[in-house]
Write a protein that holds these residues in place. Structure first.
Motif, PDB file in Angstrom:
ATOM      1  N   HIS A 179       0.758  -1.203   0.012  1.00  0.00           N
ATOM      2  CA  HIS A 179       0.177  -0.157   0.038  1.00  0.00           C
ATOM      3  C   HIS A 179       0.740   1.264   0.164  1.00  0.00           C
ATOM      4  N   HIS A 215       1.414   5.123  -2.089  1.00  0.00           N
ATOM      5  CA  HIS A 215       0.547   6.200  -2.912  1.00  0.00           C
ATOM      6  C   HIS A 215       1.761   6.699  -4.042  1.00  0.00           C
ATOM      7  N   HIS A 243      -6.113  -0.755   6.222  1.00  0.00           N
ATOM      8  CA  HIS A 243      -6.090  -0.077   7.597  1.00  0.00           C
ATOM      9  C   HIS A 243      -6.973  -0.796   8.817  1.00  0.00           C
ATOM     10  N   LYS A 286      -8.775  -1.123  -6.442  1.00  0.00           N
ATOM     11  CA  LYS A 286      -8.985  -0.492  -5.201  1.00  0.00           C
ATOM     12  C   LYS A 286     -10.542   0.270  -5.223  1.00  0.00           C
ATOM     13  N   ASP A 316       1.267   3.038   3.383  1.00  0.00           N
ATOM     14  CA  ASP A 316       0.746   4.212   3.020  1.00  0.00           C
ATOM     15  C   ASP A 316       1.516   5.218   2.560  1.00  0.00           C
TER      16      ASP A 316
HETATM   17 ZN    ZN Z   1      -3.810   4.584   1.308  1.00  0.00          ZN
END
Ligand code: ZN
Length: 285
Positions: free
Chosen positions: A9, A11, A192, A120, A243
């Protein structure tokens, strides 16, 4: 000998598309913006960064959210192009928003043909509930059907989001119970773990559905065992994720070190960092 680490995960996204207030939140307080922007322009720079951080593979999360985040459907083509020459280490994730796409099935098939490894669904940023195939967005069922048939997992954002315009109600993990019941062959990833206030719901679903997985991104390692005290019971289905470079995530290497230092059996840590992801995201043949 520990196996290669996958961060499921991150970005890595076309920041040129992102809306101004969102970009300001992403950039705030980062001392490494130069390197991030060079990495987003050139996958070789990202690979060198991964080598320094101790990560072999990354899943690059992208999804369509034109009104909240600024990402049009072109974000999906962008990540397929960005990863095109480095698919062994950079795994593209795409996301189709049924509020804007009229042919969800066709788009999903084309993105899968193009090499997408993950879909996603970011409810709070897409303004779509994961189970809304039951009412407002029947085409979401087409996405889940394509993903099931082609053995491509679907990752769902669960928990809060702080970006301007995001609606956290779409991140309630209990909506995934419908998905688990209606699409038993679908590999689901709960990003998460519903943090910070839906972690019990997330754990209930993880125990109930054998194809549900937990992505640790966005969960501070020092709170992981507080929120998931029975983590070891599901350790065959937990993925390391960070993240990065979202707000509050300064470094992947620090996150990795903190996970390795948790009071968990070495076998559990190895599954979370390496072998689970190798099974669900096998190296391309
Ligand atoms: Zn994320």
């Amino acid at each position: 000998m520990p196996g290669p680490v996958t961060d499921v995960h991150v970005h890595v996204q076309p920041w040129e598309m992102i809306r101004a207030p969102v970009l300001a939140a992403m950039r705030k307080g980062r001392s490494d913006l130069d390197e991030i922007e060079r990495a987003f322009a050139d996958p070789k720079v990202l690979l060198a960064h991964m080598d320094r951080e101790g990560v072999e593979r990354m899943v690059l999360i992208n999804y369509e959210s034109p009104d909240v985040m600024g990402f049009t459907t072109a974000t999906n083509d962008w990540v397929l192009a960005y990863t095109a020459t480095e698919r062994a280490r950079l795994l593209p994730c795409v996301g189709i928003n049924p509020r804007f796409e009229t042919d969800v099935r066709g788009r999903a098939e084309r993105l899968a043909d193009g090499g997408a490894r993950l879909f996603k669904v970011h409810g709070p940023h897409m303004l779509v509930s994961p189970n809304s195939y039951l009412d407002r967005h029947p085409a979401l069922a087409d996405l889940y059907a394509v993903a099931s048939a082609r053995k491509i997992p679907v990752m769902f954002h669960t928990g809060t989001s702080i970006f301007k315009g995001a609606r956290t109600k779409h991140g309630d993990p209990l909506q995934l119970e419908d998905v688990g019941v209606d699409f038993p062959d679908l590999d689901v990833i709960i990003a998460h773990g519903g943090r910070p206030f839906w972690t019990e719901q997330a754990f209930f679903l993880l125990r109930r559905f054998p194809r549900f997985h937990l992505d640790l991104s966005g969960i501070p390692p020092n709170r992981l065992l507080e929120w998931f005290p029975r983590l070891e019971e599901i350790d065959d289905r937990v993925f390391f994720g960070t993240d990065w470079p979202s707000p509050g995530i300064p470094s992947i290497a620090k996150n990795l070190a903190a996970i390795r230092a948790l009071p968990l059996p070495p076998a559990t840590i190895e599954k979370m960092l390496s072998s689970n992801a190798l099974r669900v995201f096998p190296p391309a043949a």
